[in-house]
Design a protein around this motif. Sequence first.
Motif, PDB file in Angstrom:
ATOM      1  N   ASN A 194      43.214 -17.675  25.077  1.00 20.88           N
ATOM      2  CA  ASN A 194      44.112 -18.788  25.370  1.00 20.88           C
ATOM      3  C   ASN A 194      43.594 -19.624  26.529  1.00 20.88           C
ATOM      4  O   ASN A 194      43.588 -20.864  26.489  1.00 20.88           O
ATOM      5  CB  ASN A 194      45.512 -18.271  25.710  1.00 20.88           C
ATOM      6  N   ALA A 195      43.145 -18.944  27.576  1.00 25.81           N
ATOM      7  CA  ALA A 195      42.696 -19.640  28.785  1.00 25.81           C
ATOM      8  C   ALA A 195      41.410 -20.415  28.556  1.00 25.81           C
ATOM      9  O   ALA A 195      41.125 -21.383  29.271  1.00 25.81           O
ATOM     10  CB  ALA A 195      42.509 -18.638  29.916  1.00 25.81           C
ATOM     11  N   GLY A 200      45.538 -24.230  26.845  1.00 32.18           N
ATOM     12  CA  GLY A 200      46.124 -22.959  27.228  1.00 32.18           C
ATOM     13  C   GLY A 200      46.662 -22.115  26.099  1.00 32.18           C
ATOM     14  O   GLY A 200      47.393 -21.158  26.326  1.00 32.18           O
ATOM     15  N   ARG A 201      46.294 -22.428  24.865  1.00 36.74           N
ATOM     16  CA  ARG A 201      46.748 -21.630  23.722  1.00 36.74           C
ATOM     17  C   ARG A 201      45.752 -21.762  22.579  1.00 36.74           C
ATOM     18  O   ARG A 201      44.907 -22.669  22.563  1.00 36.74           O
ATOM     19  CB  ARG A 201      48.127 -22.106  23.251  1.00 36.74           C
ATOM     20  N   THR A 257      44.902 -13.334  26.094  1.00 46.02           N
ATOM     21  CA  THR A 257      45.089 -14.170  27.280  1.00 46.02           C
ATOM     22  C   THR A 257      43.799 -14.894  27.633  1.00 46.02           C
ATOM     23  O   THR A 257      43.805 -16.084  27.975  1.00 46.02           O
ATOM     24  CB  THR A 257      45.553 -13.316  28.468  1.00 46.02           C
ATOM     25  N   GLN A 280      40.685 -22.368  26.178  1.00 41.53           N
ATOM     26  CA  GLN A 280      40.977 -23.697  25.663  1.00 41.53           C
ATOM     27  C   GLN A 280      41.872 -24.432  26.658  1.00 41.53           C
ATOM     28  O   GLN A 280      42.909 -23.906  27.069  1.00 41.53           O
ATOM     29  CB  GLN A 280      41.608 -23.587  24.271  1.00 41.53           C
ATOM     30  N   PRO A 313      40.724 -25.146  37.292  1.00 43.71           N
ATOM     31  CA  PRO A 313      41.753 -24.095  37.237  1.00 43.71           C
ATOM     32  C   PRO A 313      42.967 -24.524  38.040  1.00 43.71           C
ATOM     33  O   PRO A 313      42.838 -25.192  39.066  1.00 43.71           O
ATOM     34  CB  PRO A 313      41.054 -22.889  37.880  1.00 43.71           C
TER      35      PRO A 313
END
Length: 260
Positions: A202-203, A208-209, A199, A205, A249
């Motif tokens: 992913n975050a 988000g993946r 997780t 980048q 964010p």
Amino acid sequence: MSDDLNGLRALVTGGASGIGLATALLLARRGARVAVLDVTPGGLPEPLLPFKADVCDDASVRAAVEAAAAELGGLDIVVNNAGIGAIGTVEDNPDEQWHRVLDVNVLGMVRTTRAALPYLRRSANAAIVNTCSIGATAGLPQRALYCASKGAVLSLTLAMAADHIHEGIRVNCVNPGTADTPWVGRLLDAADDPEGERTALNARQPMGRLVTAEEVAAAIGYLASPAAASVTGASLAVDGGMQGLRIRPPATSAPTEEPT
């Protein structure tokens, strides 16, 4: 699928898994004949041609490149993809590990390119693509040794592009972000909280993946192809926006006033 690489002959190091395998398969689907150099090249799908080589051993590399070029009838494309990772700050990795990672990630490219150059000089579409990393241009925590090796790859790419431009040999690199490869999978499996670590990666980048191996392969395929005939000395980021974007964010609201 385009057949723009029809008739071209390609060599991919570290091509038995991850980004290397995805690249070898993509080049083959687009018409190239592809030789894969790897320490464990067995079990490759057709039509990939396996050749056993250790990029840390110059004699092994020279023999494998010579054999691959003989089988293919020459070389037009070299993808220097073989590489290994390392975790830690500048305090954490012993000298032996520094020597090992630099030997594979940097000198491995030198040995392979050196052996392939006589064949590339005879090609009408000579291209070298080096697998670099976002770690060459962005500070990543716990990756001092790995980032140092990839920073060297970026500089090596530029120097090679300058040295060989008048021989008609293009040299570029791709800078993947964190990619969903077997090596990253092993790191996640070894973490105290694999799902939490995934997780977090992913975050990191903006998209988000994690980047996929196939997405990196597509970038390599472009740089290796005649479509990139005017591209040399370039680094192409495939990182989900990690290097160039600064995204707020989702929970943070936009400012109500322009900054002064």
